[in-house]
Design a protein around this motif. Structure first.
Motif: not given
Lengths: 254, 300, 276
Positions: A83-84, A86, A165
Motif C-alpha cells: 500500500q505505502d 514510502y 496512498a
C-alpha cells in the motif's frame, strides 16, 4: 485455476482474523477483495503471499498446494505490491539496487538490460535509476514497487491497496499501468482495497469481506447494477455511489 | 576533469553509474559535515593525533625508553619540549609513542566490538523467539557487570598487558552495541521494505546482512565514536591500575599513573598525558556528534 | 466571525532561494462551510493553518491582509494567537492516533480543554466532557470518557478529537483531512456529524481534502488549489459546471462505481495552471 483458496482461516489468539475464506482466480483474471479495516482482507493477502505462516486451510497456486513456508520458486511466481510506497522501498538503497535484488536472489543474468527495460515498462525515466526513494514522488515510488515485483517475471501479482496512498490523478495513472501490464504479460491479479470503485474498475469478480468472512462473491457488473445479495455489500455499494455522485455526474446523466 | 566539472559530476541529480551515485552521496554527506565547525575540529584533531602516533619516529629523534636519571622531572626546555618524567625520559617522545599504544588499543577494541555487537543484535532482533531470548540474556549478563571490574578480573586471570586489556575492554564493551542493533532491527524488521525483500525469496542471512545491518551501521558508528572516549578512559584506568600496558611501554594512562605523586611539585608531568587523553576524548565526541547529524537516516 | 485572507504567500528557504508553497491566495469566510481541495503539495493545509499561524518554524508568511474576526493574525502577539488557537478556532487533524495524548483518558483530555478556556471545577469539567461526547453522538459517553486513546477505534478517536475542539465553543473549525484515515462508512458519519455541528452552533468550517466529490456533499463553497494557487472557486452544487481543466481533470480521472470506464482519463498538467 491459477489460485485456489479453500477454507483459509487465520487466528490471532482466540479471535479469527479470517475465517473459512474460499475463492478461486483463473489465470489472467483479476479478483478483487473489498472490505473495511479489520475485515480480514489484508490478512488473506498476507497469508497468500507467505508473509504470515499461521493459517489453516488449503492454498493452491497453479494446481500445486503450497505450504506455510514458501520456497524460492514460489516467489518467482507470486509477487506483491504494498500500500505505502514510502514504506515499501528501502530508504538507503537506490532504485537500481531495489530492482537488482530479485535478479540477484534468483540468479538471473543481464541485470543491466533488464533494469533498463523494467524502468521503461513502468514509464520511469532512466535518470531515476540511481536515485533514492526519497528523491521520487509517491507515484514514481509505486511504479518502482511494481517494477520490482515484475523483475523475476511472476504470474501472479498481489496488490494491497496499491493506490490508496496516492493522489487521484496519480491513482489513475497507476491503475492504467496495471491494466496495461496485465494485458501485456497475462498476469493474474488479486487486488485488495476499501474502494469499491477502484476494485470494480480493475476486477471482473469481487469478494466482499466483513468480520473475517467473505460474505459475498459477485461480478463487477452485478455490483454496478445493484444485484447484491448480502446487506453489507449493498451498504458499501450505496455509500460509494452516493459519495461519488457530484453534480458533474448528474449533469452527465441528464 | 576540472574541479568544477568534478563537483558537478558528484552533485548531479541523475548519476549514470552505481559508482557515481555512491560517490555523490558520500560527497553530499561530506558537504553537510563540513558545515559543522565543531565536528570538523574533532575530525582534524583525530587525524592529527593518529598521524602523530603513526609517524612518531619521524617527529622525534629521541628514544621513548632512554633514561636520564640526572635530568628527571625536568620542566619543558629546548631539548625536552615537554620536559621529562620520573626516570628522565623525554615526555614529548613518550606522548607520541604512547599515542600508538592508546589509540591502537581503542581502534582494536572497536574493530572487535562493533561487528560482534552488530551481529548479535541484528540476528537476535530479526530471528526473534528463542534465539532472541538466549542472545539477549547473555548480553544482559555482560551488561550487569561493572565495566572496569570485569575487565580487571579478566586481566588478572590472564597476564597483564596490552592485548589482555584490549580483550578485557572488548568483552565488556559489546553489549550496548548488541542492544542498540537489536532495537534498530526491531523497528525495521516488520517494515514493508523488509517484507518486500522476503518476498523476493531472499534467505534470512541475506536479509540481515544486506538489508538490515546497513541500516543499523550508521547509528552504530555514531555510538562507537561517542564511546571512544570511554574506551580511552577505561584503557587509561587499566593502565593506571597496572593492568594494562606494562612499563616501560609508554601508554597515556600508565604515564599518569606512574607520575601521579608529582602532581603538586612537577604538575606538568602527569598533566600532559592527561591533556592528551582529554583532547582525544573530546575530539572523538565532537566527531561522533557531527557524524550523527550526517548519518541519521531520519534527517530530511 | 469573519476570516479575511488577501494575497497570502508562504515560502520556505531552500539552497536555491525561497520556494513559495502558497502563492497569492485570497478568500473570505463567514458562517459557511468552505472546502479547500487539491492534491498533495498544493498548499491547501498551509493555507488553512496560516489562519491560526500554525506553520512550520521555517515558513515565511506574508499577506496583504490576514484577519480573524478583525484580529490581524500577521502582527498579533503570541497571547492573542493562543486565544484564537484552540479557543475561538479549532483544528481537527487527519489521524486521531497522533493528536491525542496516549496516557490520558478521552474524558480527561476534553475536560482539560474545557477548563483551560472556561475555568470551573473538575466536576463541572467532567460533566461538560461527557456532555460533549454525547454531542458528537457517542452512545455511551460516560464509559468512553474513561477510555484511553488506544482503546478507541479510528472513528471514535476522531469523534473525541472533535469533542475536544468543541470544548471552548469555537467560532471556526478547521478540519484537515479529518476522515482520510477512516473507513468509508465511518467517513460519511463523521462528515455528517461535522456538518450538523457546524450548522447547529453557527460556526464557520474549513474542510481540507483531496476528495472533490466527497466535499461537494458537505460544503457550500469549494476552492480548488493547484501549485499554491486557487485555480477555481465555485459553489459546491455547481461543480458540474466547473470550468478549469484541472478541476475537470480531477473529476474525470476517478474510477466510479456507477459507470464502467474502460480506461481512466489521465490528468495532463498544463504549465500555465501554475503561472499567474
Amino acid at each position: 485455476m491459477m489460485i485456489e483458496v479453500e477454507n483459509l482461516s487465520v487466528r490471532y489468539g482466540t479471535a479469527y482474523a479470517a475465517r473459512d475464506v474460499s475463492f478461486s482466480v483463473a489465470r489472467g483474471e483479476s479478483f478483487g477483495i473489498v472490505g473495511e479495516s479489520g475485515s480480514g482482507k489484508s490478512t488473506v493477502l498476507r497469508a497468500l503471499a507467505g508473509l504470515n505462516r499461521d493459517w489453516t486451510g488449503t492454498i493452491r497456486v497453479g494446481g500445486e498446494t503450497v505450504t506455510p513456508a514458501r520456497d524460492r520458486a514460489f516467489f518467482r511466481r507470486v509477487q506483491m505490491v504494498f500500500q505505502d510506497p514510502y514504506g515499501s522501498l528501502h530508504p538507503r538503497q537506490t532504485i537500481d539496487r531495489a530492482l537488482s535484488e530479485p535478479l540477484l536472489v534468483h540468479g538471473i543474468k543481464d541485470i543491466e538490460t533488464r533494469i533498463a527495460a523494467a524502468l521503461t515498462e513502468v514509464a520511469l525515466p532512466p535518470s531515476t535509476r540511481f536515485r533514492y526513494p526519497h528523491q521520487l514522488s509517491g507515484g514514481q515510488r509505486q511504479r518502482v514497487a511494481i517494477a520490482r515485483a515484475l523483475m523475476a517475471g511472476p504470474e501472479v501479482l498481489l496488490l494491497d491497496e496499491p493506490t490508496s496512498a496516492l493522489d487521484v490523478s496519480v491513482q489513475a495513472e497507476v491503475l492504467n499501468l496495471l491494466s496495461d501490464l496485465q494485458e501485456k504479460r497475462g498476469l493474474t491479479y488479486i487486488l485488495v482495497s476499501h474502494n469499491l470503485a477502484v476494485v470494480s474498475h480493475l476486477c471482473a469478480r469481487i469478494g466482499v469481506m466483513q468480520g473475517g468472512e467473505m460474505v459475498e462473491q459477485l461480478t463487477a457488473e452485478d455490483l454496478r447494477a445493484g444485484r447484491t445479495k448480502h446487506p453489507h455489500t449493498e451498504a458499501l455499494r450505496r455509500l460509494s455511489v452516493e459519495l461519488e455522485e457530484t453534480d458533474a455526474q448528474h449533469g452527465k446523466a441528464a | 576533469m576540472t574541479a568544477l566539472s568534478r563537483r558537478e559530476w558528484l552533485l548531479t541529480e541523475a548519476p549514470e553509474s552505481r559508482r557515481q551515485a555512491a560517490w555523490g552521496r558520500a560527497y553530499r554527506g561530506w558537504l553537510q559535515f563540513r558545515r559543522n565547525k565543531l565536528a570538523m575540529a574533532g575530525l582534524v584533531t583525530v587525524i592529527v593525533l593518529v598521524l602523530a602516533a603513526v609517524f612518531a619516529p619521524l617527529l622525534t629523534l629521541q628514544d621513548p625508553s632512554t633514561q636520564d636519571l640526572a635530568g628527571r622531572l625536568a620542566p619543558p626546555s629546548a631539548q625536552h619540549w615537554l620536559g621529562t618524567d620520573e626516570l628522565g625520559r623525554d615526555l614529548y617522545t613518550r606522548l607520541l609513542y604512547g599515542g600508538r599504544v592508546t589509540l591502537g588499543m581503542v581502534i582494536a577494541v572497536v574493530v572487535l566490538v562493533a561487528p560482534v555487537g552488530l551481529a548479535v543484535g541484528t540476528v537476535a532482533g530479526y530471528a526473534g523467539g528463542l534465539a532472541d531470548r538466549v542472545l539477549m540474556r547473555v548480553t544482559d549478563i555482560f551488561l550487569a557487570f561493572p565495566r572496569l571490574i570485569l575487565a580487571l578480573a579478566f586481566v588478572a586471570a590472564l597476564k597483564p598487558g596490552v592485548s589482555s586489556a584490549v580483550f578485557a575492554i572488548a568483552l565488556t564493551a559489546w553489549p550496548p552495541y548488541a542492544r542498540l542493533a537489536r532495537a534498530e532491527t526491531l523497528t525495521i524488521r516488520n517494515a514493508d521494505f523488509i517484507s518486500a525483500v522476503r518476498l523476493t525469496g531472499a534467505s534470512a542471512g541475506r536479509i540481515v546482512l544486506r538489508h538490515i545491518a546497513p541500516l543499523c551501521v550508521s547509528s552504530l558508528i555514531v555510538r562507537v565514536t561517542l564511546d571512544m572516549s570511554g574506551i580511552i578512559l577505561t584503557a587509561a584506568g587499566l593502565g593506571f591500575l597496572g593492568m594494562g600496558a606494562q612499563p616501560p611501554m609508554p601508554e597515556w594512562g600508565t604515564m599518569i599513573a606512574a607520575t601521579r605523586g608529582f602532581i603538586l611539585q612537577q604538575w606538568w608531568v602527569p598533566t600532559i598525558p592527561g591533556l592528551a587523553i582529554f583532547a582525544a576524548s573530546l575530539a572523538f565526541n565532537l566527531l561522533g556528534d557531527g557524524l550523527r547529524d550526517v548519518l541519521d537516516p531520519k534527517r530530511g | 466571525m469573519e476570516v479575511v485572507v488577501q494575497n497570502l504567500r508562504i515560502a520556505f528557504p531552500s539552497p536555491s532561494g525561497p520556494l513559495e508553497a502558497v502563492r497569492g491566495v485570497s478568500f473570505t469566510l463567514g458562517q459557511e462551510k468552505l472546502a479547500i481541495v487539491g492534491e498533495s503539495g498544493s498548499g491547501k493545509s498551509l493555507t488553512a493553518r496560516a489562519i491560526m499561524r500554525l506553520l512550520p518554524r521555517a515558513a515565511m508568511l506574508s499577506a496583504d491582509a490576514l484577519r480573524f474576526d478583525g484580529i490581524d493574525v500577521l502582527n498579533a502577539d503570541e497571547n492573542a494567537m493562543r486565544r484564537i488557537r484552540g479557543g475561538r478556532a479549532g483544528l481537527v487533524m487527519q489521524d486521531p492516533k497522533y493528536s491525542l495524548n496516549p496516557v490520558m483518558t478521552a474524558g480527561a483530555q476534553i475536560a482539560e480543554a474545557w477548563r483551560a478556556h472556561r475555568g470551573g471545577t473538575r466536576r463541572q469539567a467532567r460533566e461538560a466532557a461527557v456532555d460533549l461526547l454525547a454531542q458528537v453522538q457517542i452512545r455511551d459517553p460516560g464509559a468512553v470518557a474513561d477510555r484511553y486513546p488506544h482503546q478507541l477505534s479510528g472513528g471514535m478517536g476522531q469523534r473525541v478529537m472533535i469533542a475536544m475542539m468543541l470544548a471552548p465553543d469555537p467560532e471556526l473549525l478547521i478540519a484537515d483531512e479529518p476522515t482520510s484515515a477512516l473507513d468509508a462508512t465511518v467517513q460519511a458519519e463523521i462528515l455528517r456529524l461535522i456538518e450538523d455541528l457546524v450548522q447547529r452552533r453557527g460556526m464557520g468550517l474549513i474542510l481540507i481534502s483531496h476528495d472533490l466529490p466527497l466535499v461537494s456533499h458537505f460544503c457550500d463553497r469549494v476552492l480548488v488549489m493547484y501549485a499554491g494557487r486557487v485555480v477555481e472557486e465555485c459553489r459546491a452544487g455547481e461543480l458540474a459546471r466547473a470550468q478549469h481543466p484541472y478541476t475537470r481533470g480531477l473529476l474525470e480521472c476517478l474510477p466510479i462505481l456507477s459507470e464502467k470506464r474502460r480506461r481512466l482519463a489521465v490528468l495532463r498538467r498544463d504549465p500555465s495552471w501554475a503561472a499567474a
